[in-house]
Design an enzyme around this catalytic site. Structure first.
Site: not given
Ligand code: NAD
Ligand code: UDP
Length: 320
Positions: A37-38, A41-42, A95, A103, A149
């Site tokens: 994770d980077n 948003t986490g 990206k 990757n 997105y």
């Molecule tokens: P979130 O934002 O809580 O989690 C995304 C995580 O990815 C974060 O920890 C963030 O720091 C990390 N991240 C972002 N860019 C990064 C990068 N370049 N390199 C490494 N880490 C990176 O979102 P979420 O709700 O947990 O969603 C997780 C996945 O599920 C996402 O791919 C999202 O598109 C997909 N998704 C979620 C929902 C939902 O309702 N929660 C719906 C559809 C799809």
């Protein structure tokens, strides 16, 4: 080479909302878990409870860059998911989806790992077919504010299928519909977190548009169960498969429930509808039922109760 029974599983985006629940479940099932994770948003708070487990590793890594690891399975979740977060730096969002998929699929190809892609209902755009079936190709604006997105995720699906056809990578594509629950970021900007935090803090509740647009909300534990079932399903079942709770609510109904359940005295305010905000969304989950025996059972009231309790703790601790 690892010579004992534990699987080595990479979860990209493992510190996020869904990723942190997934890491927890995979550890409970006796696996070695590597969270990449980077922290865009986490948060570390989401994974601190897992840090004492010696089978859990965290690597601060941005998936737009290659990484060389060994693994049996990869769950590719890294990507900001809420509209304000993914529109904050839209080029980076594309990206992350596209380079991240290249990757991580490249890694899966090299080490022969199974690969699950967290795709989204957004691949259907503002759907003209209702409810949405996997065979529907979608109605997506390629040049709008949500496109970074939507199109990034669509391209990631394309990459999954090309790595599968060209390189025999074992892929699993899950189209996730709106999911909610504990570990959502309080400033995430999504409807459930916004309404609950606003209601608990007595702030104005912000309805975008007239609130007649619909969404279907799945509780997080059921979504995570779906991911693991999908990863463990027959190799020839690649998806894409819809996962979500078919219960459909207008945003106004959602607000009403949250106000009632929190006993909030907040006022309601209307704000403009964001660009390209889909008018309706409801998954057809027949395929997930048939292939995975998966069907959500947790009704909105029950899931909201647990989610409200989580945000209530954050508000009391001054963390929301
Ligand atoms: P979130 O934002 O809580 O989690 C995304 C995580 O990815 C974060 O920890 C963030 O720091 C990390 N991240 C972002 N860019 C990064 C990068 N370049 N390199 C490494 N880490 C990176 O979102 P979420 O709700 O947990 O969603 C997780 C996945 O599920 C996402 O791919 C999202 O598109 C997909 N998704 C979620 C929902 C939902 O309702 N929660 C719906 C559809 C799809
Ligand atoms: N929404 C709203 N008020 C908010 C946040 C969101 O009315 O404070 C609406 C938003 O316009 C959309 C729906 O709720 O129609 C779901 O928004 P969210 O960002 O949670 O997810 P998505 O649009 O990606 O499904």
């Amino acid at each position: 080479m690892q010579n004992y029974h534990r699987k080595r599983i990479i979860v990209t985006g493992g510190a996020g909302f869904l990723g942190s629940h997934l890491c927890k479940k995979l550890l409970e099932e006796g696996n070695d878990v590597i969270c990449l994770d980077n922290f865009f948003t986490g948060t570390k708070d989401n994974i601190i409870p897992l840090m004492d487990n010696h089978h859990f590793e965290v690597i601060r890594h941005d998936v737009v860059h290659p990484i060389f690891l060994e693994a049996d399975e990869i769950y590719n979740l890294a990507c900001p998911a809420s509209p304000p977060h993914y529109q904050f730096n839209p080029i980076k969002t594309t990206k992350t989806s596209v380079m991240g998929a290249i990757n991580m699929l490249g890694l899966a190809k090299r080490v022969k790992a199974k690969f699950l892609q967290a795709s989204t209902s957004e691949v259907y755009g503002d759907p003209e077919v209702h409810p949405q079936l996997e065979s529907y190709w979608g109605n997506v604006n390629p040049i709008g504010f949500r496109s970074c997105y939507d199109e990034g995720k669509r391209c990631a699906e394309t990459l999954c299928f090309d790595y599968h056809r060209e390189n025999k990578v074992a892929i699993k594509v899950v189209r996730i519909f709106n999911t909610y629950g504990p570990n959502m970021h309080p400033n995430d900007g999504r409807v459930v977190s916004n309404f609950i935090v606003q209601a608990l803090k007595g702030q104005d509740i912000t309805i975008y548009g007239d609130g007649s647009q619909t969404r279907s909300f799945c509780f997080v534990s059921e979504m995570i169960d779906g991911f693991v079932r999908m990863m463990n399903s027959d190799e020839e079942f690649t998806g894409p498969v819809n996962m979500g709770n078919p219960g459909e609510f207008t945003i106004k109904e959602q607000k009403k429930k949250i106000v009632e359940m929190t006993g909030s005295k907040s006022n309601l305010i209307y704000k403009p509808l964001p660009h390209d905000d889909p008018q309706q969304r409801q998954p057809d989950i027949s395929l997930a039922k048939e292939k995975l025996g998966w069907e959500p059972k947790i009704v909105l009231d029950e899931g909201l109760k647990q989610t409200i309790s989580y945000f209530d703790d954050l508000v009391r601790q001054g963390r929301a």
